[in-house]
Design a protein around this motif. Structure first.
Motif, short mmCIF file in Angstrom:
data_model
loop_
_atom_site.label_atom_id
_atom_site.label_comp_id
_atom_site.label_asym_id
_atom_site.label_seq_id
_atom_site.Cartn_x
_atom_site.Cartn_y
_atom_site.Cartn_z
N PRO A 18 11.95 4.56 1.54
CA PRO A 18 12.45 3.52 2.44
C PRO A 18 12.37 2.12 1.83
N ARG A 19 11.44 1.96 0.89
CA ARG A 19 11.29 0.65 0.23
C ARG A 19 12.49 0.37 -0.67
N ALA A 20 13.00 1.44 -1.31
CA ALA A 20 14.16 1.28 -2.20
C ALA A 20 15.37 0.87 -1.38
N GLY B 124 1.18 -7.50 -5.12
CA GLY B 124 1.54 -6.85 -3.85
C GLY B 124 0.54 -5.78 -3.45
N ARG B 125 0.10 -4.96 -4.43
CA ARG B 125 -0.74 -3.81 -4.12
C ARG B 125 -2.21 -4.16 -3.88
N LEU B 126 -2.61 -5.34 -4.26
CA LEU B 126 -4.02 -5.71 -4.15
C LEU B 126 -4.60 -5.53 -2.74
N TYR C 134 21.48 18.27 -10.35
CA TYR C 134 20.17 18.19 -11.01
C TYR C 134 19.21 17.35 -10.16
N PHE C 135 19.70 16.21 -9.67
CA PHE C 135 18.85 15.30 -8.89
C PHE C 135 18.72 15.80 -7.45
N ILE C 136 19.82 16.34 -6.93
CA ILE C 136 19.80 16.84 -5.54
C ILE C 136 18.82 18.00 -5.42
N ASP C 137 18.91 18.95 -6.35
CA ASP C 137 18.04 20.13 -6.30
C ASP C 137 16.57 19.74 -6.43
N ARG C 138 16.28 18.71 -7.23
CA ARG C 138 14.89 18.29 -7.41
C ARG C 138 14.48 17.19 -6.42
N LYS C 139 15.39 16.87 -5.50
CA LYS C 139 15.11 15.84 -4.48
C LYS C 139 14.66 14.53 -5.11
N LEU C 140 15.43 14.10 -6.08
CA LEU C 140 15.10 12.86 -6.79
C LEU C 140 15.96 11.72 -6.25
N TYR C 141 15.32 10.74 -5.64
CA TYR C 141 16.03 9.61 -5.04
C TYR C 141 15.48 8.31 -5.63
N MET D 166 14.67 6.14 -14.88
CA MET D 166 13.54 5.37 -14.37
C MET D 166 13.87 4.76 -13.01
N GLY D 167 12.90 4.75 -12.14
CA GLY D 167 13.14 4.26 -10.78
C GLY D 167 13.63 5.35 -9.86
N PHE D 168 13.69 6.57 -10.42
CA PHE D 168 14.11 7.71 -9.60
C PHE D 168 12.98 8.73 -9.50
N GLY D 169 12.90 9.39 -8.38
CA GLY D 169 11.92 10.47 -8.21
C GLY D 169 10.61 9.94 -7.65
N LEU E 31 4.89 5.56 -15.73
CA LEU E 31 5.27 6.52 -14.68
C LEU E 31 4.89 5.99 -13.30
N HIS E 32 4.13 4.93 -13.26
CA HIS E 32 3.63 4.37 -11.99
C HIS E 32 4.20 2.95 -11.84
N GLY E 33 3.38 1.96 -11.81
CA GLY E 33 3.88 0.60 -11.57
C GLY E 33 4.69 0.05 -12.72
N ASP F 117 0.85 -1.21 0.00
CA ASP F 117 0.00 0.00 0.00
C ASP F 117 0.88 1.25 0.00
N HIS F 118 0.28 2.34 -0.45
CA HIS F 118 1.08 3.58 -0.49
C HIS F 118 0.17 4.80 -0.52
N GLU F 119 -0.76 4.85 0.36
CA GLU F 119 -1.80 5.89 0.50
C GLU F 119 -2.44 6.20 -0.85
N ASN G 74 13.33 5.12 -6.06
CA ASN G 74 12.03 4.75 -5.50
C ASN G 74 11.89 3.24 -5.52
N VAL G 75 10.74 2.76 -5.16
CA VAL G 75 10.51 1.32 -4.97
C VAL G 75 10.84 0.52 -6.23
N ASP G 76 10.71 1.17 -7.39
CA ASP G 76 10.89 0.42 -8.65
C ASP G 76 12.35 0.25 -9.03
N PHE G 77 13.26 0.97 -8.34
CA PHE G 77 14.63 0.99 -8.82
C PHE G 77 15.31 -0.37 -8.66
#
Ligand code: SDX
Length: 428
Positions: free
Chosen positions: A314-316, A387-389, A352-359, A302-305, A263-265, A228-230, A361-364
């Motif tokens: 935290p999942r990544a 998993g998301r069901l 570029y990534f630091i300024d946009r706070k791109l880390y 992909m897998g970032f942001g 852009l999602h799953g 889940d992810h709100e 994510n779960v898909d990485f």
């Protein structure tokens, strides 16, 4: 708890209640805004707009916190049990031993599909996208259980939930078997949730797949971390569709469609494609990061942001640790993991990534792990769906039981033609 916000519009000044959540989040309640001011708000992508109050999942995107019903996801890592977490999300608390045994029994007994459903797989082309099959077959499932279309009774809802959570594995495995022209492998009632799924995926009629403990634990954790992810895009879709009174199966089938997007799953597939592209020498990690920073390239890392996480997902972090631990034992040195680590290292030190706070994510990291377990790339987002069901089900039920729930129907600002006459075709 409430407070007040004051809005001044020309001569008018109105007060709007502020709602404060259990973790101190604050929202201006604008449900009376249009009636009081004739104005609506506009927020493309809903980045600043809350759609509901929910007690299921809490995320603090700045602190990198994710909790299911108050329990930090890190607490599930020691002995990952997806069935237990599914119950927690849907029912609100961890199951007692008796509740867990009864739920597990239901998951085992509901694993089979009606034989009539099996023939429907034959109607799909071998190269049909598994997410298309998954969405279609979840809807088809409801045709075999019309008694579950109307869910007012908690007991009926729990049966419908167990049926869906159990059968989604069988649908996923049969979609995979069909794509490879392999015989369907029936679920084995002696196996638990994850081993039974992998049995249906990888066993042969003459040779049973035996699930190694480290794969069982890793897959349980992967499913838990996706559970889940709100109000993410697919969960919001489930809530929007469910708000019209659509049944649980139809709403979850819609969630599958939303999750499919790259852009999602669908990002976990794109991450693998990106890593493979770099690995096969088309470009170096440095080249790829450079491309991802170039707006004209339309390429993203992909897998970032993330819309919510402006710190590490935290999942990544957890999936990255699992990858380090089991990949060497599963498949020796995986060059894709090395490339992923290099991309992470470059991006995390790039302004570029630091300024946009791109880390990450779960898909990485999820795709590298799934691939190492033998899951084909085009099934990655199906795994995300499995998993998301429970999260989709929990949100559907929270909304279905909620007081004063209304059908989701956003407003708009019209920017088209003002009134003009119809012109007959011979005068155009
Ligand atoms: C999931 O919502 C959830 O909770 C989703 C999820 C869940 O569990 O349900 O966490 C699962 O969907 C994870 C996200 C998977 N998607 C990807 O990895 C695709 C790559 N990421 C991006 O497309 C993007 O970061 C999103 C879609 C995740 C978030 O998009 P936002 O919040 O709308 O951010 P944005 O597109 O407005 O980007 C802000 C800036 C832009 O640059 P500027 O216009 O400010 O100069 O950051 C840039 C973007 O160009 N940017 C990226 C980037 N992500 C954002 N640049 C390069 N690579 C990226 N990955």
């Amino acid at each position: 708890m409430t407070d007040k916000a004051t809005l001044t519009l020309g001569e008018a000044r109105i007060e709007l209640p502020i709602i404060i959540g259990s973790e101190g989040e604050r929202a201006i309640d604008i449900r009376d805004l249009r009636a009081q001011t004739g104005h609506i708000t506009l927020d493309p992508g809903f980045g600043n707009t809350g759609s509901c109050e929910s007690a299921i999942t809490y995320i603090d995107g700045d602190a990198g916190i994710l909790r299911y019903r108050g329990i930090p996801i890190e607490d599930f890592a020691a002995s990952p049990n997806f069935g237990e977490v599914a119950w927690l999300l849907i029912c609100g608390s961890l199951p007692t031993a008796d509740e867990y045994d009864a739920f597990s029994t239901d998951l085992t007994r509901f694993a089979n599909l009606d034989e009539g459903m099996k023939h429907q797989f034959e109607g799909f082309p071998r190269n049909a996208p598994p997410m298309a099959i998954l969405s279609a077959m979840i809807n088809a499932l409801s045709c075999f259980h019309p008694e579950l279309h109307e869910l007012e009774d908690e007991g009926q809802f729990r049966i419908a939930s167990a049926r869906l959570i159990s059968k989604i594995r069988t649908i996923a495995a049969y979609a995979f078997r069909h794509s490879r022209g392999l015989p369907y492998i029936y679920p084995d009632p002696n196996l638990r949730y994850v081993p039974n799924f992998l049995h249906m995926m990888f066993s042969q009629p003459y040779k049973q797949y035996v699930c190694p403990q480290m794969v069982r634990d890793a897959m349980n954790l992967i499913l838990i971390l996706h559970a889940d992810h709100e109000q993410n895009c697919s969960t919001s879709t489930v809530r929007v569709v469910g708000s019209s009174g659509a049944n649980l199966f139809a709403s979850c089938a819609a969630g599958v469609c939303a999750l499919w997007g790259p852009l999602h799953g669908g990002a976990n597939v794109e991450v693998l494609t990106m890593l493979e592209e770099i690995h096969h020498g088309n470009m170096t990690p440095e080249d790829y990061v450079k491309l991802a920073k170039d707006k004209d390239s339309k390429v993203r890392l992909m897998g970032f942001g993330h819309r919510v996480y402006k710190n590490f997902d935290p999942r990544a972090k957890m999936l990255g640790e699992v990858a380090e631990k089991i990949l060497p034992r599963l498949c020796g040195n995986d060059p894709l993991l090395d490339i992923a680590r290099r991309l992470e290292e470059i991006a995390l030190s790039d302004p570029y990534f630091i300024d946009r706070k791109l880390y990450p994510n779960v898909d990485f990291y999820s795709g590298i792990l799934l691939r190492a377990m033998g899951i084909p790339t085009n099934m990655f987002t199906v795994m995300f769906s499995i998993g998301r069901l429970p999260g989709w089900i929990a949100h559907w039920w929270e909304q279905h039981r909620g007081h004063g729930q209304r059908i989701a129907r956003p407003r708009q600002i019209y920017t088209g033609e003002t009134q003009r006459p119809y012109v007959p075709i011979d005068q155009r």
